[in-house]
Scaffold this motif. Sequence first.
Motif, mmCIF file in Angstrom:
data_model
loop_
_atom_site.group_PDB
_atom_site.id
_atom_site.type_symbol
_atom_site.label_atom_id
_atom_site.label_comp_id
_atom_site.label_asym_id
_atom_site.label_seq_id
_atom_site.Cartn_x
_atom_site.Cartn_y
_atom_site.Cartn_z
ATOM 1 N N GLU A 132 0.931 -1.173 -0.049
ATOM 2 C CA GLU A 132 -0.089 -0.004 -0.042
ATOM 3 C C GLU A 132 0.871 1.371 -0.108
ATOM 4 O OE1 GLU A 132 -2.623 2.541 -0.380
ATOM 5 O OE2 GLU A 132 -3.138 0.519 -0.725
ATOM 6 N N ARG A 133 1.862 1.254 0.721
ATOM 7 C CA ARG A 133 2.947 2.472 0.655
ATOM 8 C C ARG A 133 3.331 2.866 -0.567
ATOM 9 N NH1 ARG A 133 8.855 2.092 3.392
ATOM 10 N NH2 ARG A 133 9.933 4.116 2.368
ATOM 11 N N TRP A 134 3.497 1.488 -1.451
ATOM 12 C CA TRP A 134 4.094 1.797 -2.913
ATOM 13 C C TRP A 134 3.048 2.169 -3.864
ATOM 14 C CZ3 TRP A 134 9.276 2.694 -2.401
ATOM 15 C CH2 TRP A 134 9.824 1.881 -1.489
ATOM 16 N N ARG A 135 1.746 1.640 -3.499
ATOM 17 C CA ARG A 135 0.618 2.061 -4.245
ATOM 18 C C ARG A 135 0.614 3.830 -4.068
ATOM 19 N NH1 ARG A 135 -2.341 -2.162 -1.616
ATOM 20 N NH2 ARG A 135 -2.012 -3.936 -2.689
ATOM 21 N N ARG A 136 0.644 4.310 -2.787
ATOM 22 C CA ARG A 136 0.315 5.627 -2.468
ATOM 23 C C ARG A 136 1.567 6.384 -3.271
ATOM 24 N NH1 ARG A 136 0.068 4.811 2.444
ATOM 25 N NH2 ARG A 136 2.029 5.151 3.287
ATOM 26 N N MET A 137 2.678 5.843 -3.117
ATOM 27 C CA MET A 137 3.976 6.453 -3.815
ATOM 28 C C MET A 137 3.621 6.754 -5.351
ATOM 29 S SD MET A 137 7.740 5.329 -4.617
ATOM 30 C CE MET A 137 7.159 4.687 -5.991
ATOM 31 N N THR A 138 3.096 5.868 -5.736
ATOM 32 C CA THR A 138 2.949 6.054 -7.298
ATOM 33 C C THR A 138 2.007 6.989 -7.543
ATOM 34 O OG1 THR A 138 3.508 3.665 -7.846
ATOM 35 C CG2 THR A 138 1.944 4.719 -9.183
ATOM 36 N N GLU A 139 0.784 7.223 -6.744
ATOM 37 C CA GLU A 139 -0.183 7.957 -7.072
ATOM 38 C C GLU A 139 0.282 9.614 -6.652
ATOM 39 O OE1 GLU A 139 -2.829 7.371 -8.873
ATOM 40 O OE2 GLU A 139 -2.085 5.313 -8.858
ATOM 41 N N GLU A 140 1.090 9.521 -5.594
ATOM 42 C CA GLU A 140 1.594 10.795 -5.405
ATOM 43 C C GLU A 140 2.667 11.309 -6.231
ATOM 44 O OE1 GLU A 140 3.359 10.245 -1.231
ATOM 45 O OE2 GLU A 140 1.448 10.051 -0.332
ATOM 46 N N ASP A 143 0.627 12.368 -9.115
ATOM 47 C CA ASP A 143 -0.024 13.865 -8.984
ATOM 48 C C ASP A 143 0.878 14.869 -9.315
ATOM 49 O OD1 ASP A 143 -2.591 15.489 -7.913
ATOM 50 O OD2 ASP A 143 -1.096 15.654 -6.284
ATOM 51 N N GLU A 160 11.725 7.872 -1.809
ATOM 52 C CA GLU A 160 11.254 6.596 -1.345
ATOM 53 C C GLU A 160 12.296 5.395 -1.832
ATOM 54 O OE1 GLU A 160 8.714 6.034 0.485
ATOM 55 O OE2 GLU A 160 7.822 8.014 0.878
ATOM 56 N N ARG A 197 2.442 3.626 -13.618
ATOM 57 C CA ARG A 197 1.540 3.221 -13.085
ATOM 58 C C ARG A 197 1.383 1.688 -13.518
ATOM 59 N NH1 ARG A 197 -2.267 6.868 -13.700
ATOM 60 N NH2 ARG A 197 -2.483 7.356 -11.644
#
Length: 269
Positions: A132-140, A143, A160, A197
Motif C-alpha cells: 500500500e505504501r508503494w501504491r501511494r507513492m505511485t499516485e503521489e 499527482d 522513497e 502506474r
Amino acid sequence: MDTGMLDVPGARLHYEVRGSGPVLLVLLGGSTDPAMAAPLAGLLSDRYTVITYDRRGYSRSPLTEPFGDRPVERHADDALLLLEAAGPEPAHVFATHAGALIALDLLARHPERVRRLVAHEPPVYELLPDAERWRRMTEETLDLFAREGVGAAMRRMGEETGLSVPGPPAPGLPEWVRDMLTRMAANAEPNLRYELRGFSAFVPDAVALRGAPVVPAYGAQDQGTVFHRSTLAVAELLGTRAVELPGDHVGYLRDPGAFAEALHACLTP
C-alpha cells in the motif's frame, strides 16, 4: 559495434549489437539509457552477441503512434521482435529494475525464446507486505508530475526508492557519458507518463514462471532496500532462490568486470 533501427508496431527501436556467440539481450529500466550497459556489453562481447536497445519512446527510439496502455506487455512484445530479428535460437537475457519486469513477462508468454533470464532487482511492489505504501507513492508521484512537472515527481520517487535522476552533465566528462546523461534526463518524462502506474502494479505470472529458467538476483550492497526485498519476494513467488551479484542497483556499471563474471556464471550454471 553495429547499430540499427527496427520498425515495430507504434515505434522504431534503436539497437546496438556487440560481439559474437549466443545472443544475450540486455534490458535496463527506469529512465536509464542503454549506454549504461556499454562497459558490461563490451566485456561480454567475446562470449556473447550482446544486444542493447532503447525502449520505445526513450532516447533514440521514437514513437510512431500513441504509446497506449499495458506498458509491460508492449515492451515485452518489442523485446520479442528484437529476438526474432536476431535469429531462431533462444537467447540469454539480463534484465534489471523495470527491465526485469519486461523480461519476466516475455519469459512467461514466450518461453521458447528465452534460454535463461537473470532478473536483477525487479521492483514488484505488489508482492511486498507494505504494498500500500508503494501504491501511494505511485499516485503521489503522478499527482506531482501533473501539477509540478518532472523534477518534483522524480524527487518524490527518489525519496522513497533511494534512486534519483542524475543532474546536468558536469564539464570534463567523456562525450559518451554527457550524451547518455542528456538522454536520461529526457527519458524521465516518458517514464512517468507511460510506464509508472502500469509497472508499479505488475505481478509476474507465477504459474507460467514456476520451473522456468529464471534467476532472481540482487546486489550485494543493496540488502534491506526495497529492491532487495522485492527480489526475495519474486523468488518466493516462483519457488526458487535469489542469488547475490556484485555491487548495488547499478553494479553492472560501477564494477562491470566483476559483474560480467558473476553474470556469466548465472547464465551458464
